[in-house]
Design an enzyme around this catalytic site. Structure first.
Site, mmCIF file in Angstrom:
data_model
loop_
_atom_site.group_PDB
_atom_site.id
_atom_site.type_symbol
_atom_site.label_atom_id
_atom_site.label_comp_id
_atom_site.label_asym_id
_atom_site.label_seq_id
_atom_site.Cartn_x
_atom_site.Cartn_y
_atom_site.Cartn_z
ATOM 1 C CG ASP A 1 -9.743 -1.738 11.062
ATOM 2 O OD1 ASP A 1 -9.190 -2.620 10.365
ATOM 3 O OD2 ASP A 1 -9.932 -0.579 10.658
ATOM 4 C CD GLU B 1 -10.152 4.187 9.679
ATOM 5 O OE1 GLU B 1 -9.816 3.338 10.504
ATOM 6 O OE2 GLU B 1 -9.335 4.668 8.863
ATOM 7 C CD GLN C 1 -2.673 -1.317 2.505
ATOM 8 O OE1 GLN C 1 -2.027 -1.702 3.482
ATOM 9 N NE2 GLN C 1 -3.970 -1.109 2.563
ATOM 10 C CG ASP D 1 -9.035 3.642 4.868
ATOM 11 O OD1 ASP D 1 -9.541 3.107 5.866
ATOM 12 O OD2 ASP D 1 -7.907 3.353 4.431
HETATM 13 C C1 GLC Z 1 -8.164 1.765 7.788
HETATM 14 C C2 GLC Z 1 -8.972 0.509 7.616
HETATM 15 C C3 GLC Z 1 -8.098 -0.673 7.863
HETATM 16 C C4 GLC Z 1 -6.938 -0.650 6.900
HETATM 17 C C5 GLC Z 1 -6.211 0.689 6.954
HETATM 18 C C6 GLC Z 1 -5.286 0.854 5.795
HETATM 19 O O1 GLC Z 1 -7.707 1.918 9.077
HETATM 20 O O2 GLC Z 1 -10.075 0.521 8.478
HETATM 21 O O3 GLC Z 1 -8.809 -1.885 7.750
HETATM 22 O O4 GLC Z 1 -6.058 -1.682 7.188
HETATM 23 O O5 GLC Z 1 -7.096 1.776 6.893
HETATM 24 O O6 GLC Z 1 -6.027 1.058 4.627
#
Ligand code: GLC
Length: 651
Positions: free
Chosen positions: A396, A326, A252, A284
């Site tokens: 999570d 989030e 990522q 996110d």
């Molecule tokens: C957020 C999501 C989580 C993910 C992270 C990276 O915290 O809720 O599941 O691993 O972002 O995208």
């Protein structure tokens, strides 16, 4: 605000935009951009004003907004206008959400459509479908590694399936929440592939470096998010021959928002999904949007400017859309994602109430509400035009990020207390019947978080194994108690799929090499529909939980005092096993509900005179909304059976 310089610029930009834009009927767009342009321009200049291509980028931004506006359907625009006229609509107590994975819940998007009535039966009217945009075939962090921001993963279906589902939900009065993963892309995204092939335009979409000099400077202060599976915050990409920032998993890659092209791509993505029929967009990992050497690279001022700019642009094109932040960060930081110094939300209208969630779990383990009360008391007051997303479990882990100061004030030592919680929820403390797993253990700091399904964490798994009716009953009561809290606290309660039928931990992830190292998969189940059918079987575990929740949801929807207008007052009482608060309907002060919860395994009582300041006394006649009857009393004491709670109204 009318400000000549920016408005002269707007006129100039509108003259330059593409001819097809000018041919369309843009009256509403003009009105909104006229109203918002001063702010949009000043935020965009604060972020990118020093760049030579600033003006070109500004023109591009306006073009993207105009093109997405033209694309917005009449039906969606009608909803925008309705919501503009009733801008507090989402604060109502009538909303109840559920988060689910398309594959885990019903196989795919078409399957969700077929399973809508189940949600409606329960009373759910906001559906958050976890990300299902195109991602890598192997590990994809549960969909949070996106390879194409405009396509649905073929395993979940197609864009048409999503549009059909969105229409179907709208007809049923269910709102749709979709994720936009704004902080990073998968390393398989077309931008990342271009970057790997040496295209410097796309290398500039990410944070890439030829050597470790700058990465090492960043690492001095950046924490690790996934220390076990992805230590450090940079990976070396062989093909590109450069280091790239990857805060979460190695695959990522963090987007570089100091490049305005990235901002424009991502607002375009947000508006794209808004036009597919989303009502709410979950943004996110917003705390991570801006990176600065010498900091933890979270909650930076610029991250807030980016969110404000996203909100303003979205208000021009699709003003009916809400944003969820989030941001699982410290309470004083979370609150800022609504926007500071404002009455209505300047950034996100909704934020995950991770503080309340974690504090509830603390209370489950300690059976004592002291830390919960301290933590809630110290939560800064939020804006009027914003609301919490209250939840017990989600996809999570449970982080133990409460304030050390609050832990100390509750009489515990922070490190020892967090260790106790970890041991308790992983079943390694005394007779704990919780069956969670540690997540994200960091050997350098000693930190860890907790995975596990709600039912397994409250002991239902062990209770069933031991065939112990009393333990089963206690676990069900705890499940209902925790939901009773999120349904009455103020904000939008969000259930997590499977919890409504007591779904236990699912160990099958251990057999999948793409999941095995990430314990969060233990609570991302595939719904067993035979088990769900048992909700019709009187006295079954499934029936007791499902119908219990269904009843609470239906009652919540009829209690105006449960709408969120900052109308909650915590009442401190002597017995620390109890958690007590008052919700008052601001439109009719006599209309109030006293919430009293007992987190202890033993019966407790409350002397009503203790909350005499709020007008309660020994002769107050009370009725419990849930049972419809008078609560149990002994003399002047309100009696609370183990794990019981009341929603009390005066009669
Ligand atoms: C957020 C999501 C989580 C993910 C992270 C990276 O915290 O809720 O599941 O691993 O972002 O995208």
């Amino acid at each position: 605000m009318y400000e000549q310089v920016s408005h002269a610029l707007l006129n100039q930009i509108l003259e330059e935009v593409k001819p097809e834009i000018l041919r369309s009927d843009l009256r509403r767009f003009y009105t909104r951009i006229g109203a918002n342009f001063y702010v949009i321009h000043s935020l965009f200049s604060q972020l990118y004003g020093e760049r030579e291509d600033f003006l070109d980028q500004m023109v591009k931004l306006v073009e993207v907004m105009a093109l997405r506006y033209i694309e917005r359907t009449e039906e969606l625009e009608k909803i925008d206008i309705e919501r503009e006229n009733n801008h507090h609509w989402f604060l109502s107590q009538e909303w109840v959400a559920m988060a689910l994975y398309a594959d885990g819940y019903a196989g795919d998007l078409k399957g969700i459509r077929e399973r809508c009535s189940y949600l409606q039966d329960l009373g759910v009217n906001i559906l958050h479908i976890m990300p299902m945009m195109k991602g890598p075939q192997g590990a994809s962090d549960g969909g949070y590694a996106v390879s194409d921001f405009r396509a649905i993963d073929s395993r979940a279906g197609s864009l048409e399936d999503l549009q059909e589902l969105a229409t179907h939900l709208r007809e049923r009065g269910i709102l749709l929440t979709l994720d936009v993963v704004v902080n990073h892309t998968s390393d398989q995204h077309a931008w990342a592939i271009e970057a790997k092939q040496g295209n410097s335009k796309y290398q500039d979409y990410y944070y890439t470096f030829p050597d470790r000099n700058i990465p090492d400077m960043f690492e001095e202060t950046m924490p690790e998010i996934f220390p076990e599976t992805s230590p450090g915050n940079f990976v070396y990409d062989e093909e590109m021959g450069r280091w790239v920032m990857s805060v979460f998993n190695a695959y990522q890659w963090d987007l570089n928002y100091s490049n305005p092209a990235v901002f424009i791509e991502m607002i375009d993505t947000i508006l794209f999904w808004a036009n597919q029929g989303a009502d709410i967009i979950r943004l996110d990992a917003v705390a991570f949007l801006w990176k600065k050497i010498g900091t933890v690279c979270q909650n930076e001022r610029e991250a807030h400017l980016i969110l404000q700019l996203m909100k303003d642009c979205c208000q021009v094109v699709a003003p009916g859309i809400l944003f969820i932040a989030e941001a699982i960060v410290a309470p004083v930081e979370i609150i800022k994602y609504f926007g500071e110094d404002a009455v209505i939300a300047k950034e996100c209208e909704i934020a995950y109430n991770a503080t309340f969630m974690a504090l509830l779990w603390d209370t489950v383990a300690t059976k004592n509400s002291k830390l919960l009360v301290n933590g809630i008391n110290n939560l800064p007051t939020k804006l009027d035009g914003a609301t919490w997303l209250n939840y017990v479990r989600c996809h999570d882990d449970i982080g133990l990020g409460f304030d050390d100061v609050d832990i100390i004030a509750a009489g515990f030592e922070p490190h020892a207390h967090r260790n106790f919680l970890l041991n308790y929820f992983t079943g390694n403390y005394d007779n704990s019947i919780a069956r969670g797993l540690p997540f994200g253990r960091n050997s350098k700091t000693g930190d860890a978080r907790i995975s596990g399904s709600l039912a397994s964490l409250v002991g239902l798994e062990v209770a069933i194994q031991q065939n112990d009716e009393k333990l089963i009953d206690d676990s069900i009561k705890l499940i209902l108690l925790l939901h009773g809290m999120i349904l009455s606290f103020g904000g939008i309660p969000m259930l997590y799929y499977g919890d409504e039928i007591g779904t236990l931990n699912d160990e099958s992830y251990k057999l999948d090499e793409n999941k095995a190292l990430d314990t969060r998969w233990i609570h991302r189940p595939k719904i067993d529909w035979d088990k769900a059918e048992r909700r019709h079987l009187h006295g079954s575990i499934e029936e007791r939980i499902f119908n219990g929740l269904k009843k609470l949801i239906a009652i919540r929807k009829n209690i105006p005092a449960f709408a969120d207008f900052n109308n909650r007052e915590l009442l401190e009482v002597k017995d620390q096993h109890l958690f007590v608060f008052l919700r008052t309907n601001p439109e009719s002060m006599g209309d109030r509900v006293l919430v009293v919860a007992n987190f202890d395994a033993k019966p407790r009582y409350l002397r009503l005179a203790e909350i005499g300041k709020r007008g309660y006394h020994e002769h107050t006649q009370l009725r419990d909304y849930i049972s419809g009857e008078s609560p149990s009393m002994f003399k002047h004491y309100l009696v609370l059976p183990p794990y019981h709670f009341y929603w009390l109204v005066e009669r």
